[in-house]
Design an enzyme around this catalytic site. Structure first.
Site, PDB file in Angstrom:
ATOM      1  N   GLY A 119      -5.138 -17.575 -35.920  1.00  0.00           N
ATOM      2  CA  GLY A 119      -4.495 -17.175 -36.880  1.00  0.00           C
ATOM      3  C   GLY A 119      -4.902 -17.549 -38.245  1.00  0.00           C
ATOM      4  O   GLY A 119      -5.295 -18.840 -38.363  1.00  0.00           O
ATOM      5  N   GLU A 151       2.245 -32.093 -35.683  1.00  0.00           N
ATOM      6  CA  GLU A 151       2.595 -32.723 -37.305  1.00  0.00           C
ATOM      7  C   GLU A 151       3.077 -31.706 -38.204  1.00  0.00           C
ATOM      8  O   GLU A 151       4.229 -31.806 -38.667  1.00  0.00           O
ATOM      9  CB  GLU A 151       1.532 -33.571 -37.769  1.00  0.00           C
ATOM     10  N   ILE A 165       4.862 -33.754 -44.899  1.00  0.00           N
ATOM     11  CA  ILE A 165       5.123 -34.991 -44.625  1.00  0.00           C
ATOM     12  C   ILE A 165       4.763 -35.400 -43.172  1.00  0.00           C
ATOM     13  O   ILE A 165       5.153 -34.805 -42.233  1.00  0.00           O
ATOM     14  CB  ILE A 165       6.822 -34.803 -44.838  1.00  0.00           C
ATOM     15  N   LYS A 175      13.428 -27.548 -36.219  1.00  0.00           N
ATOM     16  CA  LYS A 175      12.657 -28.659 -36.403  1.00  0.00           C
ATOM     17  C   LYS A 175      13.654 -29.934 -36.191  1.00  0.00           C
ATOM     18  O   LYS A 175      13.058 -30.840 -35.894  1.00  0.00           O
ATOM     19  CB  LYS A 175      12.467 -28.487 -38.151  1.00  0.00           C
TER      20      LYS A 175
END
Length: 431
Positions: A11, A131, A138, A207
């Site tokens: 990607g 992450e 963040i 999320k």
């Protein structure tokens, strides 16, 4: 210095190209920090000839990302394809089966298949790092999994979708309608042509499922998150919130209750005094309530090529150092099945906007229906009628009550025929 860590990237869109640029720009410092050089050994993309503004001539090209994932010439597979099925799932699975560590920014894949992939990583002693999947730049995953390992988390909540925060911020600051702000977000590339996944709250829910697993040691359960989007938020709600000392945000909230873990996504009235209410535009923020640190808020860019690439490269660096953490903080076998707390049991304050019919006894009847469900009102504001003087806007703010009580009271008010439109209900999230 240890041998070179060979990276394969599948990607090469905005994030993938940014990862390649960042690895090149920080090569010397990364080698010093991790004890080994990091080199891009292979890439996979739809268009091999496209100019991405980064030199990838030293990397082998693979038309099939699964072939890249299985290649003996890479040590780490970075998946930046996207989507919960198809090439993304197949290539990540292939890499883990081959014992190769995986870095991904794919929250949809993790929300749907995270436990299965984490178990596979455990079996082959590979790392599964993500992450970048939540809140972009963040470092909330590492914060929950490692930085707060000595804490018991009571609640984690935040602004996890920059598109929604941009729209709500523009509505407030410029007095624009939801439709106008959405159209601008699409022109600027913040929202897709079909924005449902963002404005409907589904992106935030994916999320939140990841954060809840990390915070509470439970299995991912995105299918049981209560979800409401921002598409029904009006300027009247934005203005009323400001007058009452609040700001409307789309929040994902996961918290422990006496009934279990409550997971919900919905527009929320956040007190203007709270850190989360100050976050405007496309910025994200996450607040963690824990016993040792009390309240911790992290704010930063939730999307964008370099911000997301920063999180991806941080995971690659951990792998270069030899760090292998359980993906969700605990081995999969030790993750508990989340004891669900139904939304009907949610307790808190509520903002309710009604279009009451302008006739004698309507306001009293509305108050009576609230009293019948033991709902105490902190304030009630009856505004002047607009162009249609047959309808009077009424805004109610309740003290803490239950979702069930509010819904039952409103159903009775609707049945009484005292309101002209569907009630607007927004939950209040206190500090």
């Amino acid at each position: 210095m240890d041998k070179v860590l060979r990276v394969g990237i599948a990607g090469l869109g905005t994030v993938g190209a940014s990862v390649a640029r960042l690895l090149g720009a920080q090569a010397k410092d990364l080698a010093a920090r991790t004890g080994r050089a990091i080199r891009i050994a292979g890439v996979s993309a739809r268009d091999p000839g496209r100019d991405r503004g980064v030199d990838l001539s030293g990397a082998a090209f693979f038309a099939d990302p699964v072939a890249l994932a299985r290649s003996e010439d890479i040590d780490v597979f970075v998946e930046l394809i996207g989507g919960e099925e198809g090439a993304a799932r197949a290539s990540v699975t292939a890499a883990l089966q081959a014992g190769k560590s995986v870095v991904t920014a794919n929250k949809a894949l993790l929300a749907k298949h995270g436990l299965e992939l984490a178990q596979l990583a455990e079996q082959t002693h590979a790392a599964l790092a993500f992450e970048a999947s939540v809140a972009g730049g963040i470092p909330i995953v590492k914060t929950l999994r490692e930085g707060l390992a000595g804490n018991s988390v009571a609640r984690v909540y935040g602004i996890l979708n920059g598109t929604c925060n941009y729209i709500l911020s523009r509505m407030e600051l410029e007095g624009l309608s939801f439709a106008e702000c959405l159209a601008d977000a699409q022109k600027l590339g913040y929202a897709e042509a079909d924005p449902t996944f963002d404005i409907g709250g589904f992106d935030t829910a994916h999320k939140l499922a990841i954060l809840a697993s990390l915070a509470f040691g439970v299995k991912l359960d995105a299918d049981n998150i209560s979800i409401e989007g921002i598409q029904d938020i009006s300027l009247a709600d934005i203005k009323a919130a400001a007058e009452l000392g609040f700001r409307i945000k789309l929040l994902g909230v996961a918290q422990r209750t006496e009934h279990g873990v409550e997971q919900r996504v919905h527009p929320t009235m956040a007190p203007l005094s709270s850190p989360i209410a100050q976050v405007m535009g496309v910025t994200n923020a996450v607040t963690v309530d824990a016993d040792a640190v009390n309240e911790l808020t992290l704010v930063g860019p939730g999307a964008g090529g370099m911000a997301t690439a920063s999180a991806v490269v941080a995971d690659i660096a951990d792998i270069a150092r030899g760090i292998r953490s359980a993906p969700f903080g605990l081995p999969v076998a030790h993750l508990a099945a989340a004891e669900k707390s139904p939304m009907q049991r949610h307790e808190g304050g509520y903002y309710i906007r009604l279009s009451a019919r302008n006739h004698i006894g309507a306001a009293a009847a509305i108050a009576q229906r609230m009293a019948e469900r033991d709902i105490s009102l902190e304030s009630i504001v009856q505004r002047r009628p607009g162009s249609d003087d047959s309808v009077v806007p009424v805004v109610l703010v309740t003290y803490a009550t239950t979702e069930t009580s509010v819904r039952e009271a409103l159903a009775a008010i609707v049945a009484d025929g005292h309101i002209a439109e569907k009630p607007q209900v927004i939950r209040i999230e206190r500090d």
